[in-house]
Design a protein around this motif. Structure first.
Motif, short mmCIF file in Angstrom:
data_model
loop_
_atom_site.label_atom_id
_atom_site.label_comp_id
_atom_site.label_asym_id
_atom_site.label_seq_id
_atom_site.Cartn_x
_atom_site.Cartn_y
_atom_site.Cartn_z
N UNK A 54 -16.48 20.06 -22.46
CA UNK A 54 -16.25 21.08 -23.49
C UNK A 54 -15.86 20.35 -24.78
N UNK A 55 -16.66 20.50 -25.83
CA UNK A 55 -16.50 19.72 -27.06
C UNK A 55 -16.20 20.61 -28.25
N UNK A 149 -17.07 27.25 -20.77
CA UNK A 149 -16.82 28.26 -19.74
C UNK A 149 -15.45 28.91 -19.94
N UNK A 150 -15.30 30.12 -19.43
CA UNK A 150 -14.02 30.81 -19.50
C UNK A 150 -12.94 29.93 -18.87
N UNK A 151 -11.83 29.80 -19.57
CA UNK A 151 -10.73 29.00 -19.06
C UNK A 151 -10.80 27.53 -19.44
N UNK A 152 -11.93 27.08 -19.96
CA UNK A 152 -12.03 25.68 -20.39
C UNK A 152 -11.45 25.53 -21.78
N UNK A 153 -10.86 24.36 -22.00
CA UNK A 153 -10.37 24.05 -23.35
C UNK A 153 -11.07 22.78 -23.82
N UNK A 154 -11.17 22.58 -25.13
CA UNK A 154 -11.83 21.39 -25.64
C UNK A 154 -11.24 20.12 -25.01
N UNK A 159 -16.15 16.21 -13.69
CA UNK A 159 -16.75 14.98 -13.18
C UNK A 159 -17.79 15.31 -12.11
N UNK A 160 -18.64 14.32 -11.74
CA UNK A 160 -19.68 14.57 -10.74
C UNK A 160 -19.14 15.09 -9.40
N UNK A 161 -17.91 14.72 -9.04
CA UNK A 161 -17.35 15.18 -7.77
C UNK A 161 -16.61 16.51 -7.90
N UNK A 162 -16.65 17.14 -9.10
CA UNK A 162 -16.02 18.42 -9.31
C UNK A 162 -14.60 18.34 -9.87
N UNK A 163 -14.03 17.15 -9.92
CA UNK A 163 -12.70 16.96 -10.49
C UNK A 163 -12.74 17.31 -11.97
N UNK A 164 -11.70 18.00 -12.45
CA UNK A 164 -11.60 18.35 -13.86
C UNK A 164 -10.46 17.55 -14.47
N UNK A 165 -10.74 16.92 -15.59
CA UNK A 165 -9.70 16.21 -16.34
C UNK A 165 -9.93 16.49 -17.81
#
Length: 173
Positions: A54-55, A149-154, A159-165
């Motif tokens: 998210x940019x 997406x809803x709930x995402x912040x810039x 990541x490819x394994x689904x991890x969000x950072x």
């Protein structure tokens, strides 16, 4: 792609990007459209790695600052130029390896198609060879896919394994 080789691929790609970001950025550097970007990276064999980011303008600036910090301590040479819609970057960087420092000499060309897609082709030479490889070719593509997406912040990266950072958290901000 071997599990042991994946971190090297990611580091190599960050070094390609970092080289481009460590110098003062030209005012005519192409800009990415704010929103959700899908980025695919491939190289060194194995399956392509797909991430989503998210940019917004501030996130890009944070990424530039992180690249400058990383490259400033690792790279002895930076050259960056913009020719039309293409950004050319060359660098010589050193990173610690299991048997001592590894010198990475890189060249990359990033071609932008407006502000909604880009493709980077890069070539890296390692001295000494890393895990039996003295060279690698990496490709990275990015495309704008819509609003975050809803709930995402810039700065949120999936990541490819689904991890969000969040990229901004990596810089300690």
């Amino acid at each position: 792609m071997s599990v042991r080789f994946r971190p090297l691929l990611v580091l190599s790609i960050f070094c390609l990007a970092g080289t481009a970001l460590a110098v003062e950025l030209p005012s005519n550097l192409p800009k990415r459209k704010p929103g959700l970007w899908e980025m695919q990276m491939s190289g060194m064999g194995g399956q392509p790695q797909i991430m989503k980011l998210c940019v917004d303008e501030a996130t890009d600036q944070t990424m530039y600052q992180m690249g400058a910090q990383m490259s400033g301590s690792m790279c002895s040479k930076y050259e960056l130029s913009v020719k039309g819609n293409t950004v050319l970057a060359d660098g010589v960087c050193s990173m610690p390896g299991p048997q001592g420092n590894i010198t990475m000499t890189s060249h990359s060309e990033t071609r932008f198609d407006g502000n909604t897609s880009y493709k980077t082709d890069g070539h890296i030479k390692y001295d000494p060879a890393v895990m039996g490889r003295s060279e690698a070719t990496v490709t990275s593509t990015g495309r704008w896919v819509g609003a975050c997406a809803a709930g995402q912040k810039p700065g949120d990266m999936v990541m490819p394994n689904g991890t969000v950072m969040n990229i901004k958290d990596m810089g300690g901000k």
